[in-house]
Write a protein that holds these residues in place. Structure first.
Motif, PDB file in Angstrom:
ATOM      1  N   LEU A   1     -90.618 -45.139   5.699  1.00 44.51           N
ATOM      2  CA  LEU A   1     -91.913 -44.461   5.674  1.00 44.51           C
ATOM      3  C   LEU A   1     -93.034 -45.418   6.051  1.00 44.51           C
ATOM      4  N   ARG A   2     -92.943 -46.644   5.569  1.00 47.43           N
ATOM      5  CA  ARG A   2     -93.962 -47.631   5.916  1.00 47.43           C
ATOM      6  C   ARG A   2     -93.951 -47.891   7.418  1.00 47.43           C
ATOM      7  N   ASP A   3     -92.767 -48.046   7.995  1.00 46.44           N
ATOM      8  CA  ASP A   3     -92.666 -48.283   9.440  1.00 46.44           C
ATOM      9  C   ASP A   3     -93.238 -47.117  10.239  1.00 46.44           C
ATOM     10  N   ALA A   4     -93.148 -45.900   9.668  1.00 48.68           N
ATOM     11  CA  ALA A   4     -93.649 -44.706  10.347  1.00 48.68           C
ATOM     12  C   ALA A   4     -95.127 -44.466  10.084  1.00 48.68           C
ATOM     13  N   GLY A   5     -95.748 -45.354   9.328  1.00 46.93           N
ATOM     14  CA  GLY A   5     -97.172 -45.211   9.044  1.00 46.93           C
ATOM     15  C   GLY A   5     -97.482 -44.188   7.970  1.00 46.93           C
ATOM     16  N   ARG A   6     -96.484 -43.840   7.146  1.00 45.94           N
ATOM     17  CA  ARG A   6     -96.705 -42.886   6.053  1.00 45.94           C
ATOM     18  C   ARG A   6     -96.907 -43.652   4.745  1.00 45.94           C
ATOM     19  N   ALA A   7     -98.021 -43.381   4.075  1.00 44.86           N
ATOM     20  CA  ALA A   7     -98.328 -44.070   2.823  1.00 44.86           C
ATOM     21  C   ALA A   7     -97.553 -43.438   1.665  1.00 44.86           C
TER      22      ALA A   7
ATOM     23  N   ILE B   1     -88.593 -37.323   9.316  1.00 46.98           N
ATOM     24  CA  ILE B   1     -89.944 -37.207   9.877  1.00 46.98           C
ATOM     25  C   ILE B   1     -89.912 -36.488  11.215  1.00 46.98           C
ATOM     26  N   GLU B   2     -88.857 -36.728  11.986  1.00 46.92           N
ATOM     27  CA  GLU B   2     -88.728 -36.029  13.270  1.00 46.92           C
ATOM     28  C   GLU B   2     -88.490 -34.538  13.060  1.00 46.92           C
ATOM     29  N   ARG B   3     -87.662 -34.206  12.094  1.00 43.31           N
ATOM     30  CA  ARG B   3     -87.327 -32.797  11.838  1.00 43.31           C
ATOM     31  C   ARG B   3     -88.448 -32.043  11.134  1.00 43.31           C
ATOM     32  N   ALA B   4     -89.024 -32.687  10.127  1.00 44.06           N
ATOM     33  CA  ALA B   4     -90.010 -32.010   9.276  1.00 44.06           C
ATOM     34  C   ALA B   4     -91.165 -32.968   8.984  1.00 44.06           C
ATOM     35  N   PRO B   5     -92.053 -33.182   9.956  1.00 44.95           N
ATOM     36  CA  PRO B   5     -93.124 -34.173   9.802  1.00 44.95           C
ATOM     37  C   PRO B   5     -94.119 -33.861   8.691  1.00 44.95           C
TER      38      PRO B   5
END
Length: 334
Positions: A251-257, A227-231
């Motif tokens: 992904l869940r922790d990062a708020g991505r569904a 996610i940091e490299r390619a959001p």
């Protein structure tokens, strides 16, 4: 016992071993006598007569990795069907342990060994001291000195990418074991790259994250790096279900569904894949078929050593794969 059942000693032996053409009525009568007398076969005498231990060795990286644990379970059940037990040792992916599996003192008296390697290359296999029947599982080797079993990982990975593209995904990442980048010889990685090119999509190194291990934690950490490299990534192909399951959490922790923002596909079809939330789309690499065929062949080769029977030369054997579509890769919303 033969007198109690009213049959010959050889008939009792055939029933006890599950062999011979014995009528069902006679079989039931003999089994009744066996149960009544509490008969148990003398395994030591059996081994002495046959010249075999009736024990198989299973060397795998780690029983903590879900796929390897479930493969071990499949091997145990298949070996039982052949009247054999299994002695398990863990190599922890150490190339020296994988090379030395035939000389492992723990496996000294087994009839043959089923090795699941992750570090051995073709040159290692050519130099391997094969002192007893050896079969390599979940890997493709063409050295010609041992049998190997694997699914067509290249085509399986291509099928994963085609599935994601058909679902509207265009920025597809890969999580893969490897110290820096996935080994170019990894057929799953090659299939991933080819799948992208088939679809006219670029191959971006930013979207390939390597992991030192195949664990839940490694998958969660890798997807955070991704996610940091390619959001803008909209799909993740994890080359192992443990990585995929960890990625779901990351992904869940990062708020991505999932699958709304990012689709996820694994490889292995472990039991947890059908019960996590969302359920995980993954590749079933034919684990049950592989265990069945590999154990059967290993038992045949072990028996041939004591009887002098001639068997075909070692070769590579391919089992079928299946893409199991579940919730984690549902079609992207417009």
């Amino acid at each position: 016992m033969a007198a109690l059942a009213g049959v010959s000693v050889s008939t009792v032996s055939n029933v006890a071993r599950g062999r011979g053409n014995v009528r069902e009525e006679t079989r039931q009568r003999v089994q009744g006598a066996i149960d009544e007398l509490g008969y148990r076969p003398n395994l030591a005498a059996r081994r002495l007569r046959s010249g075999r231990s009736h024990v198989l060795g299973l060397a795998l990286p780690s029983v903590t990795v879900p796929y390897f644990r479930e493969f071990a379970d499949s091997v145990l059940r298949e070996a039982q069907e052949h009247g054999m037990s299994v002695r398990i040792t863990q190599t922890h992916g150490d190339v020296r342990r994988e090379r030395g599996v035939c000389d492992d003192p723990y496996l000294r008296h087994v009839d043959g060994i089923l090795l699941v390697p992750v570090a051995l290359g073709q040159e290692d296999m050519r130099a391997l001291p094969v002192t007893k029947p050896l079969i390599v599982a979940t890997a493709s080797f063409t050295a010609g000195r041992v049998d190997s079993f694997d699914t067509d990982r290249f085509e399986a990975a291509r099928a994963v990418v085609a599935h994601l593209v058909a679902g509207g995904r265009r920025r597809i990442a890969a999580l893969a074991p490897g110290e820096v980048l996935p080994a170019e010889s990894d057929e799953r990685y090659q299939g991933y790259v080819t799948g992208l090119r088939d679809a006219g999509l670029p191959v971006s190194r930013r979207r390939v994250v390597s992991t030192e291990t195949v664990t839940f934690a490694a998958g969660a950490d890798a997807v955070r790096t991704l996610i940091e490299r390619a959001p803008d990534t909209d799909a993740v192909f994890a080359l192992g279900d443990a990585l995929a399951l960890g990625a779901l959490r990351g992904l869940r922790d990062a708020g991505r569904a999932v699958p709304g923002d990012v689709a996820v596909v694994g490889f292995g079809d472990v039991a947890q894949a059908a019960y996590c939330a969302p359920t995980l789309t993954t590749v079933d690499p034919g684990r049950e078929e592989m265990a069945h065929r590999a154990v059967s062949l290993l038992a045949e080769r072990a028996q041939a050593r004591t009887t002098g029977a001639v068997l075909p030369e070692p070769g590579h054997h391919t089992v079928g794969f299946r893409l199991v579509e579940r919730e984690s890769s549902a079609v992207a919303s417009e």
